[in-house]
Design an enzyme around this catalytic site. Structure first.
Site, mmCIF file in Angstrom:
data_model
loop_
_atom_site.group_PDB
_atom_site.id
_atom_site.type_symbol
_atom_site.label_atom_id
_atom_site.label_comp_id
_atom_site.label_asym_id
_atom_site.label_seq_id
_atom_site.Cartn_x
_atom_site.Cartn_y
_atom_site.Cartn_z
ATOM 1 N N SER A 76 5.968 -1.652 -2.211
ATOM 2 C CA SER A 76 6.001 -2.615 -3.325
ATOM 3 C C SER A 76 4.992 -2.244 -4.412
ATOM 4 O O SER A 76 3.996 -2.928 -4.596
ATOM 5 C CB SER A 76 5.774 -4.043 -2.822
ATOM 6 N N GLY A 128 0.845 -1.196 0.000
ATOM 7 C CA GLY A 128 0.000 0.000 0.000
ATOM 8 C C GLY A 128 0.875 1.238 0.000
ATOM 9 O O GLY A 128 2.099 1.154 0.142
ATOM 10 N N LEU A 129 0.248 2.376 -0.156
ATOM 11 C CA LEU A 129 0.978 3.643 -0.206
ATOM 12 C C LEU A 129 1.681 3.952 1.112
ATOM 13 O O LEU A 129 1.310 3.427 2.170
ATOM 14 C CB LEU A 129 0.008 4.781 -0.533
ATOM 15 N N SER A 161 -0.194 4.463 4.608
ATOM 16 C CA SER A 161 -1.482 3.766 4.550
ATOM 17 C C SER A 161 -1.792 3.018 5.840
ATOM 18 O O SER A 161 -2.960 2.759 6.155
ATOM 19 C CB SER A 161 -1.518 2.794 3.365
ATOM 20 N N LYS A 206 0.431 0.212 6.801
ATOM 21 C CA LYS A 206 1.014 -1.130 6.654
ATOM 22 C C LYS A 206 1.782 -1.571 7.892
ATOM 23 O O LYS A 206 1.518 -2.637 8.449
ATOM 24 C CB LYS A 206 1.975 -1.179 5.450
#
Length: 197
Positions: free
Chosen positions: A106, A32-33, A36, A38
């Site tokens: 990623s 994710g950005l 976000s 993560k």
């Protein structure tokens, strides 16, 4: 050179390590950005797994780039190499019988496919933290979006570099709608069958 590399046949297998630890091992890949959520969610999931005596290890973008991948930039080629190295590292941990949590932007689908191929599909759980960029920018705890908008950071995902969202993630979470604790509950419910021997 490859023809001179002959793997040794070690007698302790992934299966034996899993039996010793009393759970299966696999990779939870959080994508994710930036901003976000993560790493926040991965950290909370790891704490829950730890409380259940599950052997874990977390690989995180900032931490890995300070050591293993400190020689890499954020160009597309270096991003791919960054992910390749992380996939290989995660694969070693999975083979060691550990549940790996990896939190990385990623941004490219092809790189996430390479991860899946490296650790094998059965050992790969893709978790898409699908937080809208507007929310990520509001959080911007590291000030990275602001710098990217001013042109001070090149190749910043979501601003001046692309993010290719997963098509079929095992789990998708929008943190504007789902709390951290609810995210943990959803992930634990999904992976429970995978943990069992």
């Amino acid at each position: 050179m490859q023809e001179n590399i002959i793997p040794h046949d070690f007698k302790i297998t992934k299966e034996k390590r899993s039996e010793l630890k009393k759970h299966n091992s696999f990779l939870l890949w959080f994508t994710g950005l930036s901003g976000s959520g993560k790493s926040t969610i991965a950290n909370a999931v790891e704490q829950e797994l730890y409380s259940k005596n599950i052997h874990t290890y977390t690989l995180d973008g900032d931490n890995v780039r300070k050591g293993l991948n400190k020689d890499l930039t954020f160009t597309p080629a270096d991003r791919t190499e960054n992910i390749r190295r992380i996939a290989e590292t995660a694969n070693l941990f999975v083979d060691a019988g550990v549940v790996v949590l990896a939190a990385f932007v990623s941004p490219y689908k092809k790189d996430r496919e390479l991860i899946k191929k490296t650790v094998k599909d059965v050992n790969f759980v893709e978790i898409f933290i699908d937080t809208p960029i507007e929310e990520c920018e509001k959080r911007d705890v590291k000030g990275l979006y602001a710098k990217a908008r001013k042109g001070l950071i090149k190749d910043f995902t979501g601003v001046n570099a692309p993010y290719e969202a997963p098509d079929n993630a095992a789990i998708t979470i929008d943190t504007t709608k789902v709390s951290v604790s609810e995210s943990v509950e959803l992930i634990m419910k999904t992976i429970k069958p995978k943990l069992e021997l």
